[in-house]
Motif scaffolding. Structure first.
Motif, PDB file in Angstrom:
ATOM      1  N   GLY A  59       0.828  -1.208   0.000  1.00  0.00           N
ATOM      2  CA  GLY A  59       0.000   0.000   0.000  1.00  0.00           C
ATOM      3  C   GLY A  59       0.855   1.247   0.000  1.00  0.00           C
ATOM      4  N   SER A  80       1.226   3.245  -2.605  1.00  0.00           N
ATOM      5  CA  SER A  80       0.887   4.142  -3.716  1.00  0.00           C
ATOM      6  C   SER A  80       0.158   5.403  -3.275  1.00  0.00           C
ATOM      7  CB  SER A  80       0.028   3.399  -4.746  1.00  0.00           C
ATOM      8  OG  SER A  80      -1.175   2.949  -4.163  1.00  0.00           O
ATOM      9  N   ARG A  81      -0.459   5.371  -2.114  1.00  0.00           N
ATOM     10  CA  ARG A  81      -1.171   6.584  -1.660  1.00  0.00           C
ATOM     11  C   ARG A  81      -1.346   6.553  -0.150  1.00  0.00           C
ATOM     12  NH1 ARG A  81      -6.558   4.363  -1.739  1.00  0.00           N
ATOM     13  NH2 ARG A  81      -6.562   2.616  -3.186  1.00  0.00           N
ATOM     14  N   ILE A 109      -1.236   6.892   3.809  1.00  0.00           N
ATOM     15  CA  ILE A 109      -0.187   6.768   4.819  1.00  0.00           C
ATOM     16  C   ILE A 109       1.006   5.992   4.261  1.00  0.00           C
ATOM     17  CG2 ILE A 109       0.335   5.716   7.061  1.00  0.00           C
ATOM     18  CD1 ILE A 109      -2.701   6.322   7.769  1.00  0.00           C
ATOM     19  N   ARG A 165      -1.785  -2.117  -6.103  1.00  0.00           N
ATOM     20  CA  ARG A 165      -2.366  -2.413  -7.420  1.00  0.00           C
ATOM     21  C   ARG A 165      -1.980  -1.356  -8.438  1.00  0.00           C
ATOM     22  NH1 ARG A 165      -8.192  -2.769  -4.955  1.00  0.00           N
ATOM     23  NH2 ARG A 165      -7.210  -0.938  -4.014  1.00  0.00           N
ATOM     24  N   THR A 166      -1.665  -0.135  -7.959  1.00  0.00           N
ATOM     25  CA  THR A 166      -1.165   0.915  -8.854  1.00  0.00           C
ATOM     26  C   THR A 166       0.227   1.334  -8.374  1.00  0.00           C
ATOM     27  OG1 THR A 166      -2.239   2.604  -7.498  1.00  0.00           O
ATOM     28  CG2 THR A 166      -3.477   1.788  -9.380  1.00  0.00           C
ATOM     29  N   THR A 208       0.574  -5.497  -7.425  1.00  0.00           N
ATOM     30  CA  THR A 208       0.081  -6.665  -6.703  1.00  0.00           C
ATOM     31  C   THR A 208      -1.268  -6.367  -6.075  1.00  0.00           C
ATOM     32  OG1 THR A 208       2.366  -7.112  -6.045  1.00  0.00           O
ATOM     33  CG2 THR A 208       0.667  -8.269  -4.816  1.00  0.00           C
ATOM     34  N   ASP A 209      -2.198  -7.302  -6.216  1.00  0.00           N
ATOM     35  CA  ASP A 209      -3.404  -7.281  -5.391  1.00  0.00           C
ATOM     36  C   ASP A 209      -3.160  -8.259  -4.256  1.00  0.00           C
ATOM     37  OD1 ASP A 209      -5.830  -7.602  -4.141  1.00  0.00           O
ATOM     38  OD2 ASP A 209      -6.992  -7.636  -5.994  1.00  0.00           O
ATOM     39  N   ILE A 210      -3.087  -7.746  -3.066  1.00  0.00           N
ATOM     40  CA  ILE A 210      -2.644  -8.556  -1.922  1.00  0.00           C
ATOM     41  C   ILE A 210      -3.637  -9.673  -1.591  1.00  0.00           C
ATOM     42  CG2 ILE A 210      -3.644  -7.308   0.048  1.00  0.00           C
ATOM     43  CD1 ILE A 210       0.025  -8.338  -0.334  1.00  0.00           C
ATOM     44  N   CYS A 212      -0.443  -1.566   4.860  1.00  0.00           N
ATOM     45  CA  CYS A 212      -1.332  -0.394   4.910  1.00  0.00           C
ATOM     46  C   CYS A 212      -2.761  -0.592   4.409  1.00  0.00           C
ATOM     47  CB  CYS A 212      -0.713   0.755   4.113  1.00  0.00           C
ATOM     48  SG  CYS A 212       0.868   1.297   4.782  1.00  0.00           S
ATOM     49  N   SER A 224      -4.294  -0.407  12.977  1.00  0.00           N
ATOM     50  CA  SER A 224      -5.620  -0.607  13.543  1.00  0.00           C
ATOM     51  C   SER A 224      -6.398   0.697  13.362  1.00  0.00           C
ATOM     52  CB  SER A 224      -5.494  -0.991  15.021  1.00  0.00           C
ATOM     53  OG  SER A 224      -6.760  -1.185  15.596  1.00  0.00           O
ATOM     54  N   LYS A 256     -10.159  -4.820  12.751  1.00  0.00           N
ATOM     55  CA  LYS A 256      -8.948  -4.210  13.322  1.00  0.00           C
ATOM     56  C   LYS A 256      -8.646  -4.766  14.713  1.00  0.00           C
ATOM     57  CE  LYS A 256      -7.778  -1.116  10.128  1.00  0.00           C
ATOM     58  NZ  LYS A 256      -6.593  -1.327   9.275  1.00  0.00           N
ATOM     59  N   THR A 261      -7.864  10.300   9.450  1.00  0.00           N
ATOM     60  CA  THR A 261      -6.623  10.845   8.892  1.00  0.00           C
ATOM     61  C   THR A 261      -6.881  11.240   7.441  1.00  0.00           C
ATOM     62  OG1 THR A 261      -5.403   9.315  10.309  1.00  0.00           O
ATOM     63  CG2 THR A 261      -4.177  10.295   8.501  1.00  0.00           C
ATOM     64  N   THR A 312      -6.552  11.115   4.119  1.00  0.00           N
ATOM     65  CA  THR A 312      -5.979  10.288   3.043  1.00  0.00           C
ATOM     66  C   THR A 312      -7.107   9.981   2.053  1.00  0.00           C
ATOM     67  OG1 THR A 312      -6.584   8.148   3.961  1.00  0.00           O
ATOM     68  CG2 THR A 312      -4.521   9.111   4.757  1.00  0.00           C
ATOM     69  N   LEU A 345      -8.497   7.255   1.529  1.00  0.00           N
ATOM     70  CA  LEU A 345      -9.464   6.363   2.191  1.00  0.00           C
ATOM     71  C   LEU A 345     -10.535   7.153   2.943  1.00  0.00           C
ATOM     72  CD1 LEU A 345     -10.122   3.360   2.924  1.00  0.00           C
ATOM     73  CD2 LEU A 345      -8.719   3.685   4.971  1.00  0.00           C
TER      74      LEU A 345
HETATM   75  N1  LIG Z   1      -7.347   7.302   6.836  1.00  0.00           N
HETATM   76  C1  LIG Z   1      -7.958   7.142   8.019  1.00  0.00           C
HETATM   77  O1  LIG Z   1      -8.792   7.950   8.457  1.00  0.00           O
HETATM   78  C2  LIG Z   1      -7.634   5.947   8.871  1.00  0.00           C
HETATM   79  C3  LIG Z   1      -8.155   5.901  10.175  1.00  0.00           C
HETATM   80  C4  LIG Z   1      -7.885   4.786  10.975  1.00  0.00           C
HETATM   81  C5  LIG Z   1      -7.119   3.751  10.476  1.00  0.00           C
HETATM   82  N2  LIG Z   1      -6.626   3.828   9.207  1.00  0.00           N
HETATM   83  C6  LIG Z   1      -5.848   2.703   8.702  1.00  0.00           C
HETATM   84  O2  LIG Z   1      -4.582   3.133   8.256  1.00  0.00           O
HETATM   85  C7  LIG Z   1      -4.160   2.289   7.154  1.00  0.00           C
HETATM   86  C8  LIG Z   1      -3.747   3.157   5.970  1.00  0.00           C
HETATM   87  O3  LIG Z   1      -4.888   3.900   5.587  1.00  0.00           O
HETATM   88  P1  LIG Z   1      -4.892   4.986   4.409  1.00  0.00           P
HETATM   89  O4  LIG Z   1      -5.910   5.978   4.805  1.00  0.00           O
HETATM   90  O5  LIG Z   1      -3.525   5.413   4.045  1.00  0.00           O
HETATM   91  O6  LIG Z   1      -5.506   4.089   3.208  1.00  0.00           O
HETATM   92  P2  LIG Z   1      -5.600   4.424   1.631  1.00  0.00           P
HETATM   93  O7  LIG Z   1      -5.524   5.866   1.375  1.00  0.00           O
HETATM   94  O8  LIG Z   1      -6.810   3.679   1.152  1.00  0.00           O
HETATM   95  O9  LIG Z   1      -4.304   3.689   1.031  1.00  0.00           O
HETATM   96  C9  LIG Z   1      -4.276   2.286   1.042  1.00  0.00           C
HETATM   97  C10 LIG Z   1      -3.102   1.748   0.265  1.00  0.00           C
HETATM   98  O10 LIG Z   1      -3.276   0.320   0.191  1.00  0.00           O
HETATM   99  C11 LIG Z   1      -3.272  -0.108  -1.174  1.00  0.00           C
HETATM  100  N3  LIG Z   1      -4.215  -1.203  -1.338  1.00  0.00           N
HETATM  101  C12 LIG Z   1      -5.544  -1.211  -1.087  1.00  0.00           C
HETATM  102  N4  LIG Z   1      -6.079  -2.403  -1.404  1.00  0.00           N
HETATM  103  C13 LIG Z   1      -5.053  -3.168  -1.856  1.00  0.00           C
HETATM  104  C14 LIG Z   1      -4.961  -4.496  -2.356  1.00  0.00           C
HETATM  105  N5  LIG Z   1      -6.047  -5.295  -2.452  1.00  0.00           N
HETATM  106  N6  LIG Z   1      -3.752  -4.980  -2.742  1.00  0.00           N
HETATM  107  C15 LIG Z   1      -2.649  -4.176  -2.669  1.00  0.00           C
HETATM  108  N7  LIG Z   1      -2.670  -2.908  -2.222  1.00  0.00           N
HETATM  109  C16 LIG Z   1      -3.869  -2.406  -1.816  1.00  0.00           C
HETATM  110  C17 LIG Z   1      -3.680   1.125  -1.971  1.00  0.00           C
HETATM  111  O11 LIG Z   1      -3.090   1.120  -3.258  1.00  0.00           O
HETATM  112  P3  LIG Z   1      -3.780   0.614  -4.625  1.00  0.00           P
HETATM  113  O12 LIG Z   1      -5.181   1.140  -4.641  1.00  0.00           O
HETATM  114  O13 LIG Z   1      -2.884   1.182  -5.662  1.00  0.00           O
HETATM  115  O14 LIG Z   1      -3.737  -0.882  -4.584  1.00  0.00           O
HETATM  116  C18 LIG Z   1      -3.032   2.254  -1.165  1.00  0.00           C
HETATM  117  O15 LIG Z   1      -1.678   2.402  -1.529  1.00  0.00           O
HETATM  118  C19 LIG Z   1      -5.352   1.373   6.862  1.00  0.00           C
HETATM  119  O16 LIG Z   1      -5.152   0.123   7.454  1.00  0.00           O
HETATM  120  C20 LIG Z   1      -6.521   2.070   7.483  1.00  0.00           C
HETATM  121  O17 LIG Z   1      -7.551   1.162   7.876  1.00  0.00           O
HETATM  122  C21 LIG Z   1      -6.848   4.903   8.406  1.00  0.00           C
END
Ligand SMILES: NC(=O)c1ccc[n+]([C@@H]2O[C@H](COP(=O)([O-])OP(=O)(O)OC[C@H]3O[C@@H](n4cnc5c(N)ncnc54)[C@H](OP(=O)(O)O)[C@@H]3O)[C@@H](O)[C@H]2O)c1
Length: 226
Positions: free
Chosen positions: A8, A10-11, A13, A33-34, A45-47, A65, A116, A134, A162, A164, A166
């Motif tokens: 993870g 690519s975007r 955290i 995946r990107t 990779t799709d994990i 991530c 988490s 989580k 956070t 992002t 997501l």
């Molecule tokens: N953002 C928040 O508010 C928040 C709050 C609490 C906890 N968290 C946790 O913090 C962590 C990081 O969150 P984030 O906000 O940075 O998430 P994000 O913006 O969705 O980024 C997720 C990363 O994971 C990759 N990914 C997603 N599905 C995948 C798959 N099937 N195979 C391979 N790569 C995959 C995505 O890249 P591709 O799409 O290119 O595959 C991307 O690089 C997560 O576990 C999230 O639950 C986030």
């Protein structure tokens, strides 16, 4: 110089972690995946699907991530919501750690960082599905920290909301951003740099006496009332 595998990268955290690590002259092997713009080496990779790429080199740290924010009233959550959240948050992390454990065992001060959410240890409405998935990640963190000590450290970060991709839908207006800032004692919206800095710290030598911890990066929301 360490070699860190980020799933993870690519975007969000994960991208911030990759940027902070490469700025500090570490090597980043990115899986997503990107493509990731900060990776030293990238594998598309799709994990959750297919075989994970074979990696020959020694890995000093793994950061997992991918995750979800699937917030709905409990009665609206389907069994598949629970399954899907468990797959991406938990099973994906397990697949990653099982595939690359041999690489990590050869590492220098090897460490794992998982994610988490603040909504595991603090009850929040509409979080039942993600909190279940989580919560499993937190259990895995402590189990593996025990099983892999003293060689490999395993820690977990529990962020609040956070900024992002997501979380985009939850922060897509000034009113939502202000409401999120107001909910937190530190009166700001969390960003990926805050969280990535902790991930980088946990991967490094300065954290060599820290394992099995769930570290909250949450503007005080889980522990402070003001
Ligand atoms: N953002 C928040 O508010 C928040 C709050 C609490 C906890 N968290 C946790 O913090 C962590 C990081 O969150 P984030 O906000 O940075 O998430 P994000 O913006 O969705 O980024 C997720 C990363 O994971 C990759 N990914 C997603 N599905 C995948 C798959 N099937 N195979 C391979 N790569 C995959 C995505 O890249 P591709 O799409 O290119 O595959 C991307 O690089 C997560 O576990 C999230 O639950 C986030």
């Amino acid at each position: 110089m360490k070699t860190i595998l980020i799933v993870g990268s690519s975007r969000g955290i994960g991208l911030q972690v990759a940027q902070q690590l490469t700025a500090a002259r570490h090597r980043v092997i990115g899986l997503s995946r990107t493509a990731g713009e900060a990776d030293t080496v990238h594998h598309n990779t799709d994990i959750l699907n297919g075989e994970l790429p074979a990696i020959e080199e020694t890995i000093d740290g793994i950061v997992y991530c991918p995750g979800s924010i699937n917030l709905r009233p409990f009665r609206a959550l389907k069994a598949d919501d629970f399954r899907n959240d468990f797959e991406i948050n938990t099973v994906g992390a397990v697949r990653t750690l099982q595939q690359y454990l041999p690489n990590l065992q050869r590492g220098n001060g090897p460490a794992v960082v998982l994610f988490s959410t603040v909504a595991v240890q603090t009850g929040m409405p509409y979080h039942a599905s993600v909190a279940a998935a989580k919560g499993a990640v937190e259990g895995i963190t402590r189990s593996l920290a025990a099983e892999w000590a003293p060689k490999i450290r395993v820690n977990c970060i529990a962020p609040s909301l956070t900024d992002t991709p997501l979380a985009a839908k939850l922060l897509d207006s000034d009113a939502k951003r202000q409401a999120s800032a107001d909910r937190h004692p530190l009166k700001q919206v969390g960003n990926s740099a805050h969280v990535a800095a902790m991930a980088c710290f946990l991967l490094g030598e300065e954290a060599s006496f820290i394992t099995g911890q769930i570290i909250k990066i949450d503007g005080g929301i889980s522990s402070v009332k003001n």
